[in-house]
Design a protein around this motif. Structure first.
Motif, PDB file in Angstrom:
ATOM      1  N   MET A 503      -0.772 -10.842  -6.916  1.00 55.74           N
ATOM      2  CA  MET A 503      -0.128 -10.318  -5.329  1.00 55.74           C
ATOM      3  C   MET A 503       0.160  -9.556  -4.571  1.00 55.74           C
ATOM      4  SD  MET A 503       2.185 -14.226  -6.459  1.00 55.74           S
ATOM      5  CE  MET A 503       2.718 -14.272  -4.888  1.00 55.74           C
ATOM      6  N   SER A 504       0.486  -8.392  -5.403  1.00 52.48           N
ATOM      7  CA  SER A 504       1.065  -6.722  -5.964  1.00 52.48           C
ATOM      8  C   SER A 504      -0.319  -6.314  -4.529  1.00 52.48           C
ATOM      9  CB  SER A 504       1.430  -6.285  -6.710  1.00 52.48           C
ATOM     10  OG  SER A 504       1.697  -4.939  -5.472  1.00 52.48           O
ATOM     11  N   VAL A 505      -1.858  -6.931  -5.240  1.00 52.74           N
ATOM     12  CA  VAL A 505      -2.419  -6.376  -4.508  1.00 52.74           C
ATOM     13  C   VAL A 505      -3.389  -6.689  -3.021  1.00 52.74           C
ATOM     14  CG1 VAL A 505      -4.947  -5.674  -4.453  1.00 52.74           C
ATOM     15  CG2 VAL A 505      -3.045  -5.314  -6.642  1.00 52.74           C
ATOM     16  N   ARG A 506      -2.653  -7.806  -3.182  1.00 52.17           N
ATOM     17  CA  ARG A 506      -3.076  -9.023  -2.141  1.00 52.17           C
ATOM     18  C   ARG A 506      -1.777  -8.268  -0.916  1.00 52.17           C
ATOM     19  NH1 ARG A 506      -7.027 -12.598  -3.024  1.00 52.17           N
ATOM     20  NH2 ARG A 506      -7.393 -13.476  -5.050  1.00 52.17           N
ATOM     21  N   LEU A 507      -1.237  -8.181  -1.084  1.00 50.56           N
ATOM     22  CA  LEU A 507       0.342  -7.177  -0.483  1.00 50.56           C
ATOM     23  C   LEU A 507      -0.079  -6.388   0.641  1.00 50.56           C
ATOM     24  CD1 LEU A 507       3.928  -9.070  -1.615  1.00 50.56           C
ATOM     25  CD2 LEU A 507       2.465 -10.021  -0.189  1.00 50.56           C
ATOM     26  N   LEU A 508      -0.513  -5.490  -0.014  1.00 52.67           N
ATOM     27  CA  LEU A 508      -0.734  -4.051  -0.530  1.00 52.67           C
ATOM     28  C   LEU A 508      -2.111  -3.411   1.190  1.00 52.67           C
ATOM     29  CD1 LEU A 508      -0.308  -0.754  -1.480  1.00 52.67           C
ATOM     30  CD2 LEU A 508      -2.785  -1.548  -1.731  1.00 52.67           C
ATOM     31  N   ARG A 509      -3.206  -4.607   0.210  1.00 51.63           N
ATOM     32  CA  ARG A 509      -4.331  -5.365   1.277  1.00 51.63           C
ATOM     33  C   ARG A 509      -3.835  -5.516   2.990  1.00 51.63           C
ATOM     34  NH1 ARG A 509      -9.323  -7.688  -2.388  1.00 51.63           N
ATOM     35  NH2 ARG A 509      -9.107  -5.664  -3.514  1.00 51.63           N
ATOM     36  N   ALA A 510      -2.879  -6.636   2.579  1.00 48.99           N
ATOM     37  CA  ALA A 510      -2.782  -7.436   4.006  1.00 48.99           C
ATOM     38  C   ALA A 510      -1.529  -6.560   4.615  1.00 48.99           C
ATOM     39  CB  ALA A 510      -1.800  -8.400   4.265  1.00 48.99           C
ATOM     40  N   VAL A 511      -0.340  -6.434   4.445  1.00 53.48           N
ATOM     41  CA  VAL A 511      -0.049  -5.229   5.434  1.00 53.48           C
ATOM     42  C   VAL A 511      -0.032  -2.825   5.744  1.00 53.48           C
ATOM     43  CG1 VAL A 511       2.171  -3.642   5.513  1.00 53.48           C
ATOM     44  CG2 VAL A 511       1.948  -5.879   4.532  1.00 53.48           C
ATOM     45  N   GLY A 512      -1.733  -2.713   4.516  1.00 52.26           N
ATOM     46  CA  GLY A 512      -1.932  -2.086   4.639  1.00 52.26           C
ATOM     47  C   GLY A 512      -1.576  -0.460   4.052  1.00 52.26           C
TER      48      GLY A 512
END
Length: 824
Positions: A503-512
């Motif tokens: 989930m942390s990785v996906r947040l990083l991808r989404a926010v940039g």
């Protein structure tokens, strides 16, 4: 130079000259009488030069041809000690006389005597009677007896050879001369003289009256003073340095780090004796066909060593913290008799050694021992610790290292700091010198960036495996949860509380990535130390524990950028304040007051009057120049705090089968208070373990790992000798770093009342469905109240849900990675 805690407890002393400045009124009359009797009995009668003494010295010079008598008055000695050398030349003597004459014109007799008694060198770096009383007797001047006073008064003639540490006989002889002079001038009675002459005198050095042993803090203060004032001035000016340290919290931090390292070290096994002088390699006769080298065997000395021999041998081994070297003398079925280096004898019973199965590797331990002989043998040099009941236990010097740092989140004043197990073992201060990978301790800052970019605690993010092909490396990056459990679409509150890696990785991808990096820099993390790749989501960035605590302080104080500091104020030897720290302070009241002032001045012609009136904030008070910049909104930090609170307290309804634990659940069980928030952290391969957390008034970060970056914290198997209350399995933040944080907070929070995390004015609370994060009309265990920034709360009801879609996730946005998965 004296270094104190904020509450006035002495931590350390530095410098070539040891002084305790005293006013003339603080010096006992008997001490003054002793010095006057032996050094200058006509002090209050002459004008700085004693003509009778000069005549006597001149006659001695003429008759013997030698400069045996200096004829120096106390005033002349003051002149020499402050301005001249001790060279025996006529030129120096003439200058001494002229200076003494001038001093007598400028100062009173009492002022001159005060200077003399504070300045005179008295051996072993002690300058002045206050320091001498401490060095030779471990007392203050008002606690000295008459014979002790007389001994000190006899030192100026030859302090290096007349002191009792160098020679008790010399010191007694000179003391008796002083007593005789005091009797001659009627400063004491004959009864006092006889009694004092018979008093014994010990020759023992007494170190500084250090009230708290905090060497890592003391060394930081020393370095600060040397950088600020230069080495010579720092050591010789009599500065009093008051740190921000709270003595109670500092002792709690030391105890927590020491105990946690010993606990970790013990569960990984016993590495054996330090040495054994009774082991010897047997000699082979000429006929022997032995090819392999023989193992040393135990050869008991005849006769057996007595206590004196044992203590003398143990002097080569130093102790660390509570660890005291000892030698095993005899071994019974489940006990051992030992003699410690301090001379005490005792028994290590089975409860004090049954932990000591053999250390094999960081991942493996030997079988649990059943007898003492499997652990120790006669002649073994071991480390021992004493329990409060007087019993002894076997121990060893830990190989792992640790640090703990605690701050006041309002201004980042350092309240406690420990840089390792023992300063004597290693002076490397891991609290601020060791940059280590953060692991999941980075995640609260990642989530904070997400909250600034449209996410909420109820937003759903896919908790599902990730497989990303990295063409440059030719491998697929597959970050995993630990444990490898995936729950599908999951709310962010749970994602942070249960430390979901994917989930942390996906947040990083989404926010940039770049937005994330810029956001993290607001918490004081240097941008150049924040890696520009997806590994950042799993904590590949490296920071010192002090940097991490500083970042969490900004979350705890509502988003104000404060900077840690150690020195609160500096005083000169006379108690005058010559430096006062002016830290940036988190002051929401000040910010609100400034807003009110701005609105007020826009409506009135009395702008200048208003500016003067509101320049100082009555809430603290804090000058506007001291107000810390507000870099992250209080609504953002409140949401992060809520998720971190769930990391400790979990959520759901256990009776309804929906309950769940956060990774820091042990803190909830131990501390039993709701006003704490925290986050675990463990790096890839468990080389670093963290726990950072806070109360509204205190932030603390705990780290543990090896100085050797190649070593892992490893794992431990169950030890049948220790029962059920033991840590087993893989080491990670919740098991390895959190216990020290808990032990510290149990003490530090004792006098802090329970207080809730106050929601900002623009935070609202609505009931949501736990599965979808949407509004709901239901009120059963499948729902809960959740916090939102006003205007961002969901408008759709779960009952009308068709297919939830997270608009922020773009699975086509991929970034190369550099590290594997990591634990919580």
């Amino acid at each position: 130079m004296l270094v104190y805690t904020n509450d006035g407890v002495l931590i350390s002393q530095f410098g070539e000259k040891r002084r305790i400045p005293l006013a003339i009124e603080q010096i006992p009359q008997q001490m003054k009488d002793a010095f006057l009797a032996v050094e200058d009995s006509r002090f209050y009668d002459h004008p700085g030069i004693d003509l009778i003494g000069v005549t006597r010295a001149f006659v001695s010079l003429v008759t013997t041809g030698e400069k045996r008598q200096g004829a120096s008055t106390i005033t002349m000695q003051v002149a020499r000690n402050f301005y001249l050398t001790r060279d025996k030349t006529y030129r120096r003597k003439i200058r001494e006389i002229l200076l003494a004459w001038r001093i007598e014109q400028l100062l009173t007799k009492d002022q001159i005597l005060e200077l003399y008694l504070n300045k005179i060198p008295l051996g072993y770096r002690a300058h002045g009677v206050g320091a001498a009383a401490e060095v030779y007797f471990g007392k203050t001047v008002d606690q000295l007896t008459l014979p002790e006073i007389a001994m000190i008064a006899g030192l100026p003639k030859a302090p290096s050879i007349l002191n009792p540490i160098y020679s008790v006989e010399n010191a007694v002889e000179r003391r008796n001369v002083v007593l005789a002079r005091m009797l001659a001038v009627e400063a004491i009675t004959r009864e006092q003289f006889k009694e004092a002459m018979q008093a014994p005198l010990e020759g023992k050095y007494h170190g500084p009256a250090i009230e708290m042993n905090a060497p890592y803090v003391a060394e930081m203060a020393r370095q600060y003073m040397v950088e600020r004032y230069g080495e010579e001035r720092a050591y010789t000016s009599g500065f009093k340095v008051f740190t921000t340290i709270d003595s109670k919290q500092q002792q709690a931090a030391i105890d927590a780090v020491v105990q946690n390292l010993l606990d970790y070290d013990h569960r990984h096994g016993y590495r054996g004796a330090i040495a054994n002088p009774w082991l010897a390699v047997p000699e082979l006769d000429d006929q022997s066909e032995q090819q392999q080298p023989l193992e040393p065997v135990l050869m008991l000395p005849e006769p057996m060593w007595d206590q004196t021999q044992v203590i003398e041998y143990l002097k080569q081994y130093r102790g660390y913290q509570h660890l005291v070297p000892a030698m095993v003398m005899t071994v019974a079925e489940q006990s051992a008799q030992v003699i410690r280096r301090d001379g005490t004898q005792g028994t290590i019973n089975w409860d004090g050694m049954k932990w000591a199965r053999a250390f094999i590797t960081d991942e493996r331990q030997g079988a649990a021992p059943k007898t003492a002989a499997e652990i120790v043998q006669p002649g073994d040099v071991i480390m021992t610790v004493a329990a409060t009941d007087g019993s002894l236990a076997l121990s060893q010097l830990p190989e792992a290292s640790a640090a703990l740092i605690a701050l006041n989140p309002k201004d980042a004043a350092i309240r406690a700091l420990v840089g390792g197990f023992s300063f004597a073992q290693s002076q490397f201060n891991r609290a601020f010198q060791a940059k280590r990978q953060l692991g999941s301790n980075i995640k609260p800052f990642i989530y904070s960036a997400a909250f600034d970019n449209g996410y909420s605690l109820a937003s759903l993010v896919a908790d599902a495996p990730i497989s990303h092909w990295d063409a440059s490396a030719g491998v697929a990056w597959r970050p995993k949860n630990s444990p490898e459990v995936y729950d599908g679409d999951t709310r962010l509150r749970l994602g942070l509380a249960q430390s979901k890696n994917v989930m942390s990785v996906r947040l990083l991808r989404a926010v940039g990535i770049e937005k994330i990096r810029q956001h993290l820099s607001k918490f004081g993390f240097p941008l150049e130390d924040i890696p520009p790749n997806e590994s950042l989501a799993l904590g590949s960035a490296s920071f010192a524990p002090l940097d991490v605590a500083n970042g969490f302080a900004i979350i705890a104080n509502g988003g104000y950028q404060v900077k840690s500091y150690l020195i609160e104020r500096i005083e000169d030897q006379h108690g005058n304040r010559i430096f006062q720290q002016q830290p940036k302070v988190a002051c929401p009241e000040c910010e609100a007051l400034q807003q009110s002032m701005t609105e007020f001045t826009e409506l009135t012609e009395f702008a200048e009057i208003a500016a003067d009136q509101f320049a100082i904030c009555p809430a603290l008070p804090v000058d506007q120049a001291q107000q810390a910049p507000h870099v992250v909104s209080d609504t953002n930090t409140f949401l992060v705090t809520q998720a971190m609170n769930s990391a400790i307290w979990g959520g759901g309804d256990w009776s309804a089968g929906t309950g769940w634990n956060g990774t820091g659940w042990r803190a909830a069980r131990a501390l039993k208070r709701r006003d704490i928030a925290g986050k675990t952290g463990t790096t890839n391969d468990a080389k670093d373990a963290w726990f950072s957390g806070f109360h509204p008034n205190l932030v603390a970060t705990s780290w543990i790992g090896f100085d050797d970056h190649r070593r892992k914290l490893g794992s431990t198997a169950y030890n049948p000798n220790l029962g059920s209350n033991q840590i087993t399995g893989k080491e990670f933040g919740a098991k390895t770093a959190l216990p020290a944080w808990i032990k510290f907070m149990q003490v530090a929070l004792q006098n802090m009342p329970v207080q809730s995390f106050t929601a900002p004015d623009n935070i609202v609370s609505v009931r949501i469905d736990r599965s979808s994060g949407l509004l709901t009309h239901r009120t059963d265990s499948s729902t809960r109240f959740e916090y939102f920034v006003a205007g961002s709360e969901p408008t759709q009801y779960a009952e009308s849900l068709v297919q939830p879609v997270d608009p922020f996730i773009d699975n086509e946005v991929q970034q190369p990675a550099t590290v594997d998965d990591e634990l919580f």
